[in-house]
Write a protein that holds these residues in place. Structure first.
Motif, PDB file in Angstrom:
ATOM      1  N   ASP A  47      89.659   3.456  -5.546  1.00 40.81           N
ATOM      2  CA  ASP A  47      90.442   2.673  -4.597  1.00 40.81           C
ATOM      3  C   ASP A  47      91.078   1.459  -5.268  1.00 40.81           C
ATOM      4  O   ASP A  47      92.127   0.975  -4.828  1.00 40.81           O
ATOM      5  CB  ASP A  47      89.548   2.197  -3.451  1.00 40.81           C
ATOM      6  N   ALA A  48      90.435   0.971  -6.338  1.00 36.24           N
ATOM      7  CA  ALA A  48      90.938  -0.201  -7.042  1.00 36.24           C
ATOM      8  C   ALA A  48      90.528  -0.124  -8.505  1.00 36.24           C
ATOM      9  O   ALA A  48      89.452   0.383  -8.831  1.00 36.24           O
ATOM     10  CB  ALA A  48      90.403  -1.490  -6.419  1.00 36.24           C
ATOM     11  N   VAL A  49      91.399  -0.619  -9.363  1.00 32.65           N
ATOM     12  CA  VAL A  49      91.104  -0.742 -10.788  1.00 32.65           C
ATOM     13  C   VAL A  49      91.322  -2.200 -11.165  1.00 32.65           C
ATOM     14  O   VAL A  49      92.392  -2.765 -10.895  1.00 32.65           O
ATOM     15  CB  VAL A  49      92.006   0.152 -11.652  1.00 32.65           C
ATOM     16  N   TYR A  50      90.317  -2.790 -11.790  1.00 31.79           N
ATOM     17  CA  TYR A  50      90.426  -4.183 -12.222  1.00 31.79           C
ATOM     18  C   TYR A  50      90.416  -4.242 -13.743  1.00 31.79           C
ATOM     19  O   TYR A  50      89.509  -3.741 -14.403  1.00 31.79           O
ATOM     20  CB  TYR A  50      89.290  -5.010 -11.613  1.00 31.79           C
ATOM     21  N   LEU A  51      91.474  -4.856 -14.273  1.00 35.08           N
ATOM     22  CA  LEU A  51      91.675  -5.003 -15.713  1.00 35.08           C
ATOM     23  C   LEU A  51      91.143  -6.371 -16.108  1.00 35.08           C
ATOM     24  O   LEU A  51      91.715  -7.396 -15.719  1.00 35.08           O
ATOM     25  CB  LEU A  51      93.163  -4.892 -16.052  1.00 35.08           C
ATOM     26  N   LEU A  52      90.069  -6.385 -16.896  1.00 39.16           N
ATOM     27  CA  LEU A  52      89.356  -7.638 -17.163  1.00 39.16           C
ATOM     28  C   LEU A  52      89.691  -8.251 -18.520  1.00 39.16           C
ATOM     29  O   LEU A  52      88.819  -8.706 -19.242  1.00 39.16           O
ATOM     30  CB  LEU A  52      87.841  -7.416 -17.025  1.00 39.16           C
ATOM     31  N   GLY A  53      90.963  -8.264 -18.854  1.00 33.32           N
ATOM     32  CA  GLY A  53      91.398  -9.026 -20.015  1.00 33.32           C
ATOM     33  C   GLY A  53      91.569  -8.237 -21.293  1.00 33.32           C
ATOM     34  O   GLY A  53      90.955  -7.195 -21.503  1.00 33.32           O
ATOM     35  N   ASP A  54      92.437  -8.764 -22.146  1.00 33.51           N
ATOM     36  CA  ASP A  54      92.784  -8.139 -23.432  1.00 33.51           C
ATOM     37  C   ASP A  54      93.275  -6.714 -23.235  1.00 33.51           C
ATOM     38  O   ASP A  54      93.017  -5.829 -24.059  1.00 33.51           O
ATOM     39  CB  ASP A  54      91.625  -8.190 -24.418  1.00 33.51           C
ATOM     40  N   VAL A  55      93.967  -6.504 -22.135  1.00 33.27           N
ATOM     41  CA  VAL A  55      94.647  -5.227 -21.944  1.00 33.27           C
ATOM     42  C   VAL A  55      95.701  -5.064 -23.040  1.00 33.27           C
ATOM     43  O   VAL A  55      95.918  -3.974 -23.558  1.00 33.27           O
ATOM     44  CB  VAL A  55      95.294  -5.160 -20.548  1.00 33.27           C
ATOM     45  N   PHE A  56      96.337  -6.184 -23.399  1.00 31.46           N
ATOM     46  CA  PHE A  56      97.375  -6.179 -24.420  1.00 31.46           C
ATOM     47  C   PHE A  56      96.891  -6.935 -25.657  1.00 31.46           C
ATOM     48  O   PHE A  56      96.184  -7.945 -25.538  1.00 31.46           O
ATOM     49  CB  PHE A  56      98.648  -6.810 -23.873  1.00 31.46           C
ATOM     50  N   GLU A  57      97.273  -6.459 -26.811  1.00 34.03           N
ATOM     51  CA  GLU A  57      96.910  -7.131 -28.058  1.00 34.03           C
ATOM     52  C   GLU A  57      97.490  -8.534 -28.104  1.00 34.03           C
ATOM     53  O   GLU A  57      96.851  -9.469 -28.598  1.00 34.03           O
ATOM     54  CB  GLU A  57      97.394  -6.302 -29.249  1.00 34.03           C
ATOM     55  N   VAL A  58      98.684  -8.676 -27.558  1.00 35.92           N
ATOM     56  CA  VAL A  58      99.289  -9.997 -27.459  1.00 35.92           C
ATOM     57  C   VAL A  58     100.346  -9.945 -26.354  1.00 35.92           C
ATOM     58  O   VAL A  58     100.972  -8.897 -26.127  1.00 35.92           O
ATOM     59  CB  VAL A  58      99.930 -10.417 -28.802  1.00 35.92           C
ATOM     60  N   TRP A  59     100.493 -11.050 -25.636  1.00 33.28           N
ATOM     61  CA  TRP A  59     101.548 -11.165 -24.615  1.00 33.28           C
ATOM     62  C   TRP A  59     102.234 -12.507 -24.858  1.00 33.28           C
ATOM     63  O   TRP A  59     101.634 -13.559 -24.695  1.00 33.28           O
ATOM     64  CB  TRP A  59     100.960 -11.103 -23.202  1.00 33.28           C
ATOM     65  N   VAL A  60     103.501 -12.446 -25.274  1.00 40.75           N
ATOM     66  CA  VAL A  60     104.193 -13.661 -25.725  1.00 40.75           C
ATOM     67  C   VAL A  60     105.033 -14.312 -24.648  1.00 40.75           C
ATOM     68  O   VAL A  60     105.718 -15.305 -24.902  1.00 40.75           O
ATOM     69  CB  VAL A  60     105.071 -13.359 -26.951  1.00 40.75           C
TER      70      VAL A  60
END
Length: 259
Positions: A47-60
């Motif tokens: 029902d829900a997915v929670y992304l708990l950080g560092d999904v991306f190597e870098v976000w500028v």
């Protein structure tokens, strides 16, 4: 260490399954991990997915997602499509803290404060990225305070996008050089005493976090903490787990590579 100001999230009564992932470290050089992530978000029954950080190597900066054909543009397309089918929440990590509130709202994502206490299935669960609890790494904690400050972020985002990308590569290379020669068990670890204090203050028996890349369950003097795995589908032995939360509790499951 006292519990920082936390947020509370109450799951709707009809939900039956919530999933947590973190530390994918997605980038242009991780096509197989990106494909596994996109496939997972499209096909999960949660029902829900929670992304708990560092999904991306870098976000500028969020303006990178407006650059035609950019990796960031591909990422926001995946997130926007996923949010049309289920709740998607995002908690910033130490790599992607510049993903802004306005963009999250435009994509239909729920921004999560770090830490957040969830109530679902008659249970309470404390979630955090985990870096705040790595108390022994004083150099990192000083760096974290610096880059999370409004002044630093405004100054960084005021620079041209190309310069920000260059600086991000330099910081990433410096981080990799610092970790070279170290095994994961030599990286900074969560302080168990502080984690127990957080759980006790939140009146929550379990914690879920990422950051350390050491998937395991740790019994504490109060409650337990469950650590998410990182993802790497570029490796000879691909890896990537999620934690699934249902009325029966928390369970760990492997994520399949994209077909």
């Amino acid at each position: 260490m006292t519990l920082p100001a936390s947020a509370e999230v109450l799951a709707p009564p009809g939900w039956q399954c919530i999933e947590f992932i973190s530390d994918l470290h997605l980038g242009p050089d991780t096509p197989h991990t990106f494909a596994a992530w996109a496939h997972y978000l499209q096909h999960t029954q949660a029902d829900a997915v929670y992304l708990l950080g560092d999904v991306f190597e870098v976000w500028v900066g969020d303006d990178a997602a407006a650059e035609p054909g950019s990796f960031e543009q591909r990422c926001v397309t995946v997130l926007r499509q996923a949010a049309q089918h289920r709740r998607i929440g995002f908690m910033a990590g130490n790599r992607d803290f510049l993903l802004g509130q306005a963009l999250l709202e435009a994509l239909g994502l729920q921004a999560l404060h770090d830490p957040t206490v969830f109530t679902a299935f008659g249970q309470r669960l404390l979630v955090t990225h985990g870096d705040l609890l790595c108390l022994d790494d004083s150099d990192y904690q000083a760096f974290r305070r610096q880059v999370r400050s409004t002044a630093w972020q405004q100054a960084f985002l005021a620079q041209p996008l190309a310069l920000r990308r260059q600086q991000a590569r330099q910081m990433r290379n410096a981080s990799r050089a610092a970790q070279s020669g170290l095994t994961p068990d030599q990286w900074s670890e969560v302080d168990n005493h502080a984690a127990a204090d957080w759980l006790q203050a939140a009146d929550a028996p379990r914690m879920v976090h990422g950051h350390t890349h050491r998937p395991a369950t740790h019994a504490l003097r109060f409650g337990e903490r469950q650590v998410l795995s990182d993802w790497d589908f570029e490796a000879a032995r691909p890896r990537g787990d999620l934690l699934r939360w249902t009325a029966g509790g928390l369970s760990r499951h492997a994520v399949a590579p994209a077909p």
